[in-house]
Design a protein around this motif. Sequence first.
Motif, PDB file in Angstrom:
ATOM      1  N   ARG A 289       0.838  -1.204   0.000  1.00  0.00           N
ATOM      2  CA  ARG A 289       0.000   0.000   0.000  1.00  0.00           C
ATOM      3  C   ARG A 289       0.873   1.254   0.000  1.00  0.00           C
ATOM      4  O   ARG A 289       0.594   2.211  -0.723  1.00  0.00           O
ATOM      5  CB  ARG A 289      -0.911  -0.002   1.216  1.00  0.00           C
ATOM      6  N   MET A 290       1.930   1.238   0.805  1.00  0.00           N
ATOM      7  CA  MET A 290       2.843   2.375   0.831  1.00  0.00           C
ATOM      8  C   MET A 290       3.578   2.512  -0.501  1.00  0.00           C
ATOM      9  O   MET A 290       3.859   3.626  -0.938  1.00  0.00           O
ATOM     10  CB  MET A 290       3.831   2.246   1.991  1.00  0.00           C
ATOM     11  N   THR A 291       3.872   1.395  -1.151  1.00  0.00           N
ATOM     12  CA  THR A 291       4.526   1.428  -2.455  1.00  0.00           C
ATOM     13  C   THR A 291       3.655   2.163  -3.463  1.00  0.00           C
ATOM     14  O   THR A 291       4.139   3.002  -4.226  1.00  0.00           O
ATOM     15  CB  THR A 291       4.821  -0.004  -2.948  1.00  0.00           C
ATOM     16  N   LYS A 292       2.374   1.854  -3.445  1.00  0.00           N
ATOM     17  CA  LYS A 292       1.448   2.521  -4.364  1.00  0.00           C
ATOM     18  C   LYS A 292       1.288   3.998  -4.013  1.00  0.00           C
ATOM     19  O   LYS A 292       1.289   4.853  -4.892  1.00  0.00           O
ATOM     20  CB  LYS A 292       0.082   1.826  -4.332  1.00  0.00           C
ATOM     21  N   LEU A 293       1.152   4.290  -2.727  1.00  0.00           N
ATOM     22  CA  LEU A 293       0.948   5.661  -2.270  1.00  0.00           C
ATOM     23  C   LEU A 293       2.162   6.538  -2.547  1.00  0.00           C
ATOM     24  O   LEU A 293       2.027   7.674  -3.000  1.00  0.00           O
ATOM     25  CB  LEU A 293       0.635   5.672  -0.767  1.00  0.00           C
ATOM     26  N   LEU A 294       3.357   5.986  -2.289  1.00  0.00           N
ATOM     27  CA  LEU A 294       4.579   6.792  -2.334  1.00  0.00           C
ATOM     28  C   LEU A 294       5.476   6.496  -3.528  1.00  0.00           C
ATOM     29  O   LEU A 294       6.542   7.090  -3.650  1.00  0.00           O
ATOM     30  CB  LEU A 294       5.370   6.580  -1.035  1.00  0.00           C
ATOM     31  N   ASP A 295       5.066   5.563  -4.376  1.00  0.00           N
ATOM     32  CA  ASP A 295       5.862   5.161  -5.534  1.00  0.00           C
ATOM     33  C   ASP A 295       7.268   4.742  -5.092  1.00  0.00           C
ATOM     34  O   ASP A 295       8.280   5.261  -5.568  1.00  0.00           O
ATOM     35  CB  ASP A 295       5.920   6.295  -6.563  1.00  0.00           C
ATOM     36  N   LEU A 296       7.319   3.788  -4.172  1.00  0.00           N
ATOM     37  CA  LEU A 296       8.588   3.310  -3.632  1.00  0.00           C
ATOM     38  C   LEU A 296       9.350   2.494  -4.671  1.00  0.00           C
ATOM     39  O   LEU A 296       8.755   1.790  -5.484  1.00  0.00           O
ATOM     40  CB  LEU A 296       8.358   2.433  -2.394  1.00  0.00           C
ATOM     41  N   THR A 297      10.662   2.574  -4.585  1.00  0.00           N
ATOM     42  CA  THR A 297      11.511   1.719  -5.410  1.00  0.00           C
ATOM     43  C   THR A 297      11.486   0.320  -4.791  1.00  0.00           C
ATOM     44  O   THR A 297      11.115   0.162  -3.619  1.00  0.00           O
ATOM     45  CB  THR A 297      12.958   2.229  -5.430  1.00  0.00           C
ATOM     46  N   PRO A 298      11.898  -0.714  -5.522  1.00  0.00           N
ATOM     47  CA  PRO A 298      11.953  -2.061  -4.925  1.00  0.00           C
ATOM     48  C   PRO A 298      12.828  -2.111  -3.665  1.00  0.00           C
ATOM     49  O   PRO A 298      12.486  -2.782  -2.700  1.00  0.00           O
ATOM     50  CB  PRO A 298      12.529  -2.922  -6.050  1.00  0.00           C
ATOM     51  N   GLU A 299      13.944  -1.387  -3.682  1.00  0.00           N
ATOM     52  CA  GLU A 299      14.822  -1.349  -2.506  1.00  0.00           C
ATOM     53  C   GLU A 299      14.114  -0.696  -1.319  1.00  0.00           C
ATOM     54  O   GLU A 299      14.165  -1.200  -0.195  1.00  0.00           O
ATOM     55  CB  GLU A 299      16.106  -0.582  -2.839  1.00  0.00           C
ATOM     56  N   GLN A 300      13.424   0.418  -1.575  1.00  0.00           N
ATOM     57  CA  GLN A 300      12.670   1.083  -0.511  1.00  0.00           C
ATOM     58  C   GLN A 300      11.571   0.172   0.017  1.00  0.00           C
ATOM     59  O   GLN A 300      11.342   0.114   1.228  1.00  0.00           O
ATOM     60  CB  GLN A 300      12.047   2.388  -1.014  1.00  0.00           C
ATOM     61  N   GLN A 301      10.886  -0.525  -0.881  1.00  0.00           N
ATOM     62  CA  GLN A 301       9.797  -1.404  -0.467  1.00  0.00           C
ATOM     63  C   GLN A 301      10.316  -2.486   0.482  1.00  0.00           C
ATOM     64  O   GLN A 301       9.682  -2.764   1.500  1.00  0.00           O
ATOM     65  CB  GLN A 301       9.111  -2.036  -1.670  1.00  0.00           C
ATOM     66  N   THR A 302      11.466  -3.068   0.178  1.00  0.00           N
ATOM     67  CA  THR A 302      12.050  -4.097   1.039  1.00  0.00           C
ATOM     68  C   THR A 302      12.382  -3.522   2.410  1.00  0.00           C
ATOM     69  O   THR A 302      12.079  -4.128   3.450  1.00  0.00           O
ATOM     70  CB  THR A 302      13.324  -4.675   0.382  1.00  0.00           C
ATOM     71  N   LYS A 303      12.981  -2.339   2.431  1.00  0.00           N
ATOM     72  CA  LYS A 303      13.349  -1.698   3.696  1.00  0.00           C
ATOM     73  C   LYS A 303      12.099  -1.342   4.513  1.00  0.00           C
ATOM     74  O   LYS A 303      12.072  -1.549   5.727  1.00  0.00           O
ATOM     75  CB  LYS A 303      14.200  -0.457   3.450  1.00  0.00           C
ATOM     76  N   VAL A 304      11.089  -0.813   3.840  1.00  0.00           N
ATOM     77  CA  VAL A 304       9.843  -0.440   4.523  1.00  0.00           C
ATOM     78  C   VAL A 304       9.176  -1.680   5.114  1.00  0.00           C
ATOM     79  O   VAL A 304       8.714  -1.659   6.260  1.00  0.00           O
ATOM     80  CB  VAL A 304       8.894   0.323   3.561  1.00  0.00           C
ATOM     81  N   GLU A 305       9.148  -2.769   4.369  1.00  0.00           N
ATOM     82  CA  GLU A 305       8.557  -4.004   4.873  1.00  0.00           C
ATOM     83  C   GLU A 305       9.309  -4.501   6.110  1.00  0.00           C
ATOM     84  O   GLU A 305       8.688  -4.937   7.084  1.00  0.00           O
ATOM     85  CB  GLU A 305       8.566  -5.070   3.778  1.00  0.00           C
ATOM     86  N   ASP A 306      10.640  -4.411   6.094  1.00  0.00           N
ATOM     87  CA  ASP A 306      11.438  -4.806   7.258  1.00  0.00           C
ATOM     88  C   ASP A 306      11.126  -3.924   8.469  1.00  0.00           C
ATOM     89  O   ASP A 306      10.986  -4.412   9.590  1.00  0.00           O
ATOM     90  CB  ASP A 306      12.934  -4.738   6.943  1.00  0.00           C
ATOM     91  N   ILE A 307      11.014  -2.624   8.234  1.00  0.00           N
ATOM     92  CA  ILE A 307      10.701  -1.686   9.319  1.00  0.00           C
ATOM     93  C   ILE A 307       9.328  -2.006   9.912  1.00  0.00           C
ATOM     94  O   ILE A 307       9.155  -2.050  11.129  1.00  0.00           O
ATOM     95  CB  ILE A 307      10.750  -0.227   8.806  1.00  0.00           C
ATOM     96  N   ILE A 308       8.353  -2.241   9.056  1.00  0.00           N
ATOM     97  CA  ILE A 308       6.996  -2.554   9.523  1.00  0.00           C
ATOM     98  C   ILE A 308       6.986  -3.861  10.314  1.00  0.00           C
ATOM     99  O   ILE A 308       6.343  -3.956  11.366  1.00  0.00           O
ATOM    100  CB  ILE A 308       6.010  -2.621   8.333  1.00  0.00           C
ATOM    101  N   THR A 309       7.711  -4.861   9.830  1.00  0.00           N
ATOM    102  CA  THR A 309       7.768  -6.160  10.517  1.00  0.00           C
ATOM    103  C   THR A 309       8.378  -6.000  11.913  1.00  0.00           C
ATOM    104  O   THR A 309       7.850  -6.535  12.892  1.00  0.00           O
ATOM    105  CB  THR A 309       8.584  -7.173   9.683  1.00  0.00           C
TER     106      THR A 309
END
Length: 128
Positions: free
Chosen positions: A38-58
Motif C-alpha cells: 500500500r505504501m509502495t502505491k501511495l509513495l511510488d517506492l523503489t523495490p529497494e525502498q519497499q524491502t526496507k519499509v517491509e522490514d521496518i513494519i515487521t
Amino acid sequence: MKRLLTVLVAVLAVAMCASAFAAGHEYTKKTPQQRAERMTKLLDLTPEQQTKVEDIITRRDAEMEPLFKSLKEANDKEEQREIKMDILEQHKRFREELNTVLTEAQQKTYQEFIDARIRERKMGTKTY
C-alpha cells in the motif's frame, strides 16, 4: 401524502440497514507485506525502498504487539497511561526510521496521508 410517507419509510429502512451493516464490519489487520504494498502505491517506492519499509513494519509489529497486549491487560489508569506513552514513543521511532528510507517528497506525501487519516478519524469517516 401517502406517497411521501412511503418514500420516507423506504429511506429510513435503507439508513437502518446501512448502519447495521457498518456496525457489523470488523477490522482485519493487514500483513507487513500488504502495508508495504500500500505504501509502495501511495509513495511510488523503489523495490529497494519497499524491502526496507517491509522490514521496518515487521520489526515495528514485533515490538508493538507486547505493548498492545499489556495495554489490554492493564487495570490501573497510571499503568495504561505509561503503556500509551511507550506506544507513542515507539511510533515516533518508527516514523523516524521510515523517514530515513523515504525521499523528502515521499515524506511530505506520507505526512499528508497521515494528517488526512487523523482528520477522518476525528470526523468519524473513512475514505481509504
